[in-house]
Design a protein around this motif. Structure first.
Motif, PDB file in Angstrom:
ATOM      1  N   VAL A  35       0.844  -1.193   0.000  1.00  0.00           N
ATOM      2  CA  VAL A  35       0.000   0.000   0.000  1.00  0.00           C
ATOM      3  C   VAL A  35       0.879   1.243   0.000  1.00  0.00           C
ATOM      4  CG1 VAL A  35      -1.829  -1.204   1.279  1.00  0.00           C
ATOM      5  CG2 VAL A  35      -0.170   0.201   2.526  1.00  0.00           C
ATOM      6  N   ALA A  36       0.262   2.360  -0.311  1.00  0.00           N
ATOM      7  CA  ALA A  36       0.885   3.671  -0.125  1.00  0.00           C
ATOM      8  C   ALA A  36      -0.142   4.533   0.590  1.00  0.00           C
ATOM      9  CB  ALA A  36       1.287   4.287  -1.460  1.00  0.00           C
ATOM     10  N   SER A  37       0.244   5.032   1.753  1.00  0.00           N
ATOM     11  CA  SER A  37      -0.711   5.749   2.588  1.00  0.00           C
ATOM     12  C   SER A  37      -0.140   7.082   3.047  1.00  0.00           C
ATOM     13  CB  SER A  37      -1.071   4.903   3.818  1.00  0.00           C
ATOM     14  OG  SER A  37      -1.886   5.643   4.711  1.00  0.00           O
ATOM     15  N   ALA A  38      -1.010   8.077   3.123  1.00  0.00           N
ATOM     16  CA  ALA A  38      -0.677   9.316   3.832  1.00  0.00           C
ATOM     17  C   ALA A  38      -1.513   9.314   5.103  1.00  0.00           C
ATOM     18  CB  ALA A  38      -0.986  10.540   2.980  1.00  0.00           C
ATOM     19  N   TYR A  39      -0.851   9.150   6.238  1.00  0.00           N
ATOM     20  CA  TYR A  39      -1.519   9.099   7.538  1.00  0.00           C
ATOM     21  C   TYR A  39      -1.536  10.485   8.174  1.00  0.00           C
ATOM     22  CZ  TYR A  39      -0.331   4.010   7.875  1.00  0.00           C
ATOM     23  OH  TYR A  39      -0.187   2.657   7.699  1.00  0.00           O
ATOM     24  N   GLY A 152       2.992   9.435  15.107  1.00  0.00           N
ATOM     25  CA  GLY A 152       2.037  10.536  15.066  1.00  0.00           C
ATOM     26  C   GLY A 152       2.355  11.557  13.987  1.00  0.00           C
ATOM     27  N   GLY A 153       1.718  12.728  14.082  1.00  0.00           N
ATOM     28  CA  GLY A 153       1.918  13.775  13.087  1.00  0.00           C
ATOM     29  C   GLY A 153       1.300  13.401  11.758  1.00  0.00           C
ATOM     30  N   THR A 154       2.053  13.616  10.698  1.00  0.00           N
ATOM     31  CA  THR A 154       1.653  13.230   9.347  1.00  0.00           C
ATOM     32  C   THR A 154       2.806  12.441   8.749  1.00  0.00           C
ATOM     33  OG1 THR A 154       0.361  15.269   9.137  1.00  0.00           O
ATOM     34  CG2 THR A 154       0.830  14.068   7.114  1.00  0.00           C
ATOM     35  N   ALA A 155       2.512  11.346   8.081  1.00  0.00           N
ATOM     36  CA  ALA A 155       3.582  10.508   7.550  1.00  0.00           C
ATOM     37  C   ALA A 155       3.105   9.747   6.329  1.00  0.00           C
ATOM     38  CB  ALA A 155       4.085   9.521   8.615  1.00  0.00           C
ATOM     39  N   ILE A 156       4.073   9.343   5.524  1.00  0.00           N
ATOM     40  CA  ILE A 156       3.824   8.483   4.373  1.00  0.00           C
ATOM     41  C   ILE A 156       4.228   7.068   4.756  1.00  0.00           C
ATOM     42  CG2 ILE A 156       4.350   8.033   1.948  1.00  0.00           C
ATOM     43  CD1 ILE A 156       2.865  10.715   2.591  1.00  0.00           C
ATOM     44  N   GLY A 157       3.332   6.122   4.508  1.00  0.00           N
ATOM     45  CA  GLY A 157       3.616   4.723   4.789  1.00  0.00           C
ATOM     46  C   GLY A 157       3.610   3.920   3.506  1.00  0.00           C
ATOM     47  N   THR A 158       4.626   3.088   3.326  1.00  0.00           N
ATOM     48  CA  THR A 158       4.696   2.229   2.144  1.00  0.00           C
ATOM     49  C   THR A 158       4.939   0.788   2.602  1.00  0.00           C
ATOM     50  OG1 THR A 158       7.046   2.772   1.913  1.00  0.00           O
ATOM     51  CG2 THR A 158       5.481   4.040   0.582  1.00  0.00           C
ATOM     52  N   GLY A 159       5.097  -0.115   1.646  1.00  0.00           N
ATOM     53  CA  GLY A 159       5.186  -1.532   1.984  1.00  0.00           C
ATOM     54  C   GLY A 159       3.824  -1.996   2.476  1.00  0.00           C
ATOM     55  N   ARG A 160       3.773  -2.489   3.704  1.00  0.00           N
ATOM     56  CA  ARG A 160       2.483  -2.843   4.319  1.00  0.00           C
ATOM     57  C   ARG A 160       1.849  -1.629   4.990  1.00  0.00           C
ATOM     58  NH1 ARG A 160       3.439  -8.468   4.787  1.00  0.00           N
ATOM     59  NH2 ARG A 160       3.860  -8.988   2.624  1.00  0.00           N
ATOM     60  N   GLY A 161       2.512  -0.469   4.853  1.00  0.00           N
ATOM     61  CA  GLY A 161       2.069   0.741   5.515  1.00  0.00           C
ATOM     62  C   GLY A 161       2.921   1.093   6.707  1.00  0.00           C
ATOM     63  N   ASP A 162       3.874   0.192   7.047  1.00  0.00           N
ATOM     64  CA  ASP A 162       4.678   0.385   8.248  1.00  0.00           C
ATOM     65  C   ASP A 162       6.071   0.949   7.967  1.00  0.00           C
ATOM     66  OD1 ASP A 162       5.581  -1.866   6.956  1.00  0.00           O
ATOM     67  OD2 ASP A 162       5.681  -3.122   8.755  1.00  0.00           O
ATOM     68  N   GLN A 163       6.420   1.155   6.688  1.00  0.00           N
ATOM     69  CA  GLN A 163       7.689   1.792   6.341  1.00  0.00           C
ATOM     70  C   GLN A 163       7.425   3.292   6.250  1.00  0.00           C
ATOM     71  OE1 GLN A 163       9.286  -0.163   2.830  1.00  0.00           O
ATOM     72  NE2 GLN A 163       8.668  -2.174   3.598  1.00  0.00           N
ATOM     73  N   ASP A 204     -16.626   0.956 -10.733  1.00  0.00           N
ATOM     74  CA  ASP A 204     -16.074   2.047  -9.924  1.00  0.00           C
ATOM     75  C   ASP A 204     -14.776   1.656  -9.213  1.00  0.00           C
ATOM     76  OD1 ASP A 204     -17.297   0.229  -8.331  1.00  0.00           O
ATOM     77  OD2 ASP A 204     -18.238   1.673  -6.978  1.00  0.00           O
ATOM     78  N   ILE A 205     -14.131   0.594  -9.702  1.00  0.00           N
ATOM     79  CA  ILE A 205     -12.897   0.117  -9.084  1.00  0.00           C
ATOM     80  C   ILE A 205     -11.735   0.318 -10.055  1.00  0.00           C
ATOM     81  CG2 ILE A 205     -11.666  -1.926  -8.257  1.00  0.00           C
ATOM     82  CD1 ILE A 205     -13.671  -1.117  -6.293  1.00  0.00           C
ATOM     83  N   ALA A 206     -10.708   1.033  -9.599  1.00  0.00           N
ATOM     84  CA  ALA A 206      -9.505   1.182 -10.421  1.00  0.00           C
ATOM     85  C   ALA A 206      -8.701  -0.113 -10.356  1.00  0.00           C
ATOM     86  CB  ALA A 206      -8.661   2.341  -9.903  1.00  0.00           C
ATOM     87  N   PRO A 207      -8.068  -0.498 -11.461  1.00  0.00           N
ATOM     88  CA  PRO A 207      -7.249  -1.718 -11.424  1.00  0.00           C
ATOM     89  C   PRO A 207      -6.061  -1.518 -10.486  1.00  0.00           C
ATOM     90  CG  PRO A 207      -6.897  -0.503 -13.464  1.00  0.00           C
ATOM     91  CD  PRO A 207      -8.045   0.158 -12.772  1.00  0.00           C
ATOM     92  N   PRO A 208      -5.567  -2.590  -9.883  1.00  0.00           N
ATOM     93  CA  PRO A 208      -4.445  -2.458  -8.957  1.00  0.00           C
ATOM     94  C   PRO A 208      -3.168  -2.047  -9.676  1.00  0.00           C
ATOM     95  CG  PRO A 208      -4.901  -4.765  -9.388  1.00  0.00           C
ATOM     96  CD  PRO A 208      -6.010  -3.984 -10.029  1.00  0.00           C
ATOM     97  N   VAL A 209      -2.328  -1.302  -8.975  1.00  0.00           N
ATOM     98  CA  VAL A 209      -1.035  -0.907  -9.528  1.00  0.00           C
ATOM     99  C   VAL A 209       0.041  -1.811  -8.925  1.00  0.00           C
ATOM    100  CG1 VAL A 209      -1.720   1.481  -9.917  1.00  0.00           C
ATOM    101  CG2 VAL A 209      -0.728   0.812  -7.714  1.00  0.00           C
ATOM    102  N   ARG A 210       1.147  -1.933  -9.649  1.00  0.00           N
ATOM    103  CA  ARG A 210       2.227  -2.805  -9.176  1.00  0.00           C
ATOM    104  C   ARG A 210       2.956  -2.176  -7.992  1.00  0.00           C
ATOM    105  NH1 ARG A 210       4.664  -7.145 -11.240  1.00  0.00           N
ATOM    106  NH2 ARG A 210       3.486  -6.926 -13.177  1.00  0.00           N
ATOM    107  N   SER A 211       3.200  -0.872  -8.070  1.00  0.00           N
ATOM    108  CA  SER A 211       3.950  -0.184  -7.008  1.00  0.00           C
ATOM    109  C   SER A 211       3.156   1.027  -6.542  1.00  0.00           C
ATOM    110  CB  SER A 211       5.324   0.258  -7.526  1.00  0.00           C
ATOM    111  OG  SER A 211       6.085  -0.858  -7.939  1.00  0.00           O
ATOM    112  N   PRO A 212       2.343   0.875  -5.495  1.00  0.00           N
ATOM    113  CA  PRO A 212       1.539   2.008  -5.007  1.00  0.00           C
ATOM    114  C   PRO A 212       2.424   3.175  -4.580  1.00  0.00           C
ATOM    115  CG  PRO A 212       0.853  -0.059  -3.973  1.00  0.00           C
ATOM    116  CD  PRO A 212       2.135  -0.346  -4.687  1.00  0.00           C
ATOM    117  N   ALA A 213       1.930   4.382  -4.798  1.00  0.00           N
ATOM    118  CA  ALA A 213       2.670   5.591  -4.415  1.00  0.00           C
ATOM    119  C   ALA A 213       1.680   6.693  -4.068  1.00  0.00           C
ATOM    120  CB  ALA A 213       3.586   6.037  -5.555  1.00  0.00           C
ATOM    121  N   VAL A 214       2.058   7.535  -3.124  1.00  0.00           N
ATOM    122  CA  VAL A 214       1.209   8.660  -2.743  1.00  0.00           C
ATOM    123  C   VAL A 214       1.328   9.757  -3.800  1.00  0.00           C
ATOM    124  CG1 VAL A 214       0.851  10.485  -1.038  1.00  0.00           C
ATOM    125  CG2 VAL A 214       1.328   8.145  -0.284  1.00  0.00           C
ATOM    126  N   ASP A 215       0.205  10.283  -4.224  1.00  0.00           N
ATOM    127  CA  ASP A 215       0.153  11.356  -5.215  1.00  0.00           C
ATOM    128  C   ASP A 215       0.954  12.561  -4.697  1.00  0.00           C
ATOM    129  OD1 ASP A 215      -0.534  13.440  -6.928  1.00  0.00           O
ATOM    130  OD2 ASP A 215      -2.662  12.912  -6.996  1.00  0.00           O
TER     131      ASP A 215
END
Length: 310
Positions: A35-39, A152-163, A204-215
Motif C-alpha cells: 500500500v501507499a498511505s498518507a496518515y 504521530g503527526g503526518t507521515a507516508i507509509g509504504t510496503g504494508r504501511g509500516d515503512q 467504480d474500481i480502479a485496477p491495482p497498480v504494481r507499485s503504489p505511491a502517494v500522489d
C-alpha cells in the motif's frame, strides 16, 4: 535493563488516525497487499494505564461500544506488552487499563493506538529503556498501523504501511468524524472484497497498480496547509469495497457533501466516515448539521503527536 525510571503506574495517550490517501496494490503471494498511505494523527485518543502485576491482564472501557474488544491475548495491546517483556527479559507482568474513544473496528486505528500506548507504557513502567528505534521495530511486528501510532503527526507509509517517512504538514486540518452506529467492518474482509471487485472489474474500481505511491499533490497540499487543495486529491482504494459491504454509508457521505464538507471519505477500512472542512468554524457548522440529521458527529483536528506519556 535499567531501573532508573521504574514507576508504579504509567499513563500513555495515543491518537487515532485518518488515511488522507490510501492506494492498494495487487494481492501478493502471501495474501497481503502493498500500500501507499498518507496518515494523519487526529485529536481522538485512546488512554492506556499500565501497572505492575504478576501476570498479564487487561480491562477495557470507553465512550464507544467496546463489546467486541477482546480482553485476552487476542488484544493487540496485551500482545504488545508481552513483546516488550520478551525483548527485555522481564519476567513479571502488567495490568493494562484501556479507555477507548476511537471507534472500534472503525478504520481509525484504535487498536493500533492501544498497542503503541502499551509498548511505551510498559517500557516506562519496567524501566527497560528499549529506545525509540527498538519500539518502532516491535510495533511493526504487531501490525501495519502501530508504528504510525507511535510516530504521530503526518507521515507516508509504504510496503504494508509500516515503512514510514514523516511528512511536513503546515498548520491544522479540521475534520468531522461520523462513527457508524452499526457493527464494525473487518479489515481483512474489506481487503478480500476489494480483490473480488477487482476480479469482477467493477465499474467504480480502479485496477491495482504494481507499485503504489502517494500522489505528489497530496504532499504539496499538506506542505501548503491548504485544505481545499487537499480535498481535491484525497483517495481511499478501500472505500468502494466498504460501501459495497455497507451500502447505508452512501447516504451519510451524501449528507456531508450537501452540508458543505470539502471532501468526504471512508476512513481506512471503514465504516467510520471522515469529512474534511475549511477550518474550525466550518467543522462546527458541519458537525451541527450532521447531528441534526441524527448522526453522531465529532470535530477533530490534525496533525497531533503520537503516543506520549502523560
Amino acid at each position: 535493563m535499567s531501573h532508573a525510571h521504574v514507576a508504579d503506574r504509567v499513563h500513555v495517550r495515543a491518537p487515532g488516525k485518518i488515511n488522507l490517501f490510501f492506494q492498494v496494490g495487487d494481492v501478493q503471494d502471501d495474501g497481503y497487499h502493498d500500500v501507499a498511505s498518507a496518515y494523519q494523527a487526529v485529536s481522538l485518543y485512546e488512554d492506556v494505564w499500565a501497572e505492575h502485576s504478576d501476570g498479564f491482564s487487561i480491562t477495557v472501557s470507553g465512550t464507544v461500544d467496546v463489546a467486541g474488544v477482546p480482553a485476552d491475548d487476542r488484544n493487540l495491546a496485551l500482545r504488545a506488552a508481552r513483546l516488550v517483556a520478551q525483548r527485555a527479559g522481564y519476567e513479571s507482568g502488567v495490568h493494562l487499563e484501556i479507555v477507548k474513544h476511537v471507534p472500534v473496528a472503525g478504520g481509525m486505528g484504535g487498536g493500533s493506538a492501544d498497542a503503541a500506548a502499551a509498548l511505551l507504557a510498559c517500557d516506562q513502567l519496567w524501566g527497560t529503556d528499549l529506545g525509540g528505534q527498538e519500539l518502532q521495530r516491535l510495533a511493526a511486528r504487531l501490525g501495519a498501523d502501530v508504528p504510525f501510532s507511535l510516530l504521530g503527526g503526518t507521515a507516508i507509509g509504504t510496503g504494508r504501511g509500516d515503512q514510514l517517512s514523516p511528512a511536513l504538514a503546515k498548520g491544522r486540518f479540521d475534520w468531522v468524524i461520523v462513527p457508524s452506529d452499526e457493527a464494525g467492518l473487518s479489515t481483512p474482509e474489506v481487503y478480500r472484497h476489494l480483490d473480488r471487485l477487482r476480479e469482477d472489474r467493477a465499474a467504480d474500481i480502479a485496477p491495482p497498480v504494481r507499485s503504489p505511491a502517494v500522489d505528489p499533490a497530496v504532499l504539496q497540499a499538506l506542505r501548503a496547509g491548504d485544505a481545499a487543495v487537499l480535498a481535491e486529491c484525497v483517495r481511499n482504494d478501500l472505500q468502494a469495497a466498504a460501501l459495497s459491504l455497507r451500502p447505508s454509508l452512501r447516504a451519510a457521505l451524501e449528507l456531508g457533501d450537501e452540508a458543505g464538507a470539502l471532501a468526504g471519505m471512508v476512513s481506512g477500512s471503514g465504516p467510520t466516515l471522515a469529512f474534511l472542512t475549511a477550518g474550525p468554524e466550518a467543522a462546527l457548522e458541519l458537525q451541527v448539521s450532521l447531528s441534526a440529521s441524527g448522526l453522531t458527529a465529532l470535530h477533530v483536528h490534525g496533525p497531533v503527536p503520537g503516543a506520549r506519556i502523560l
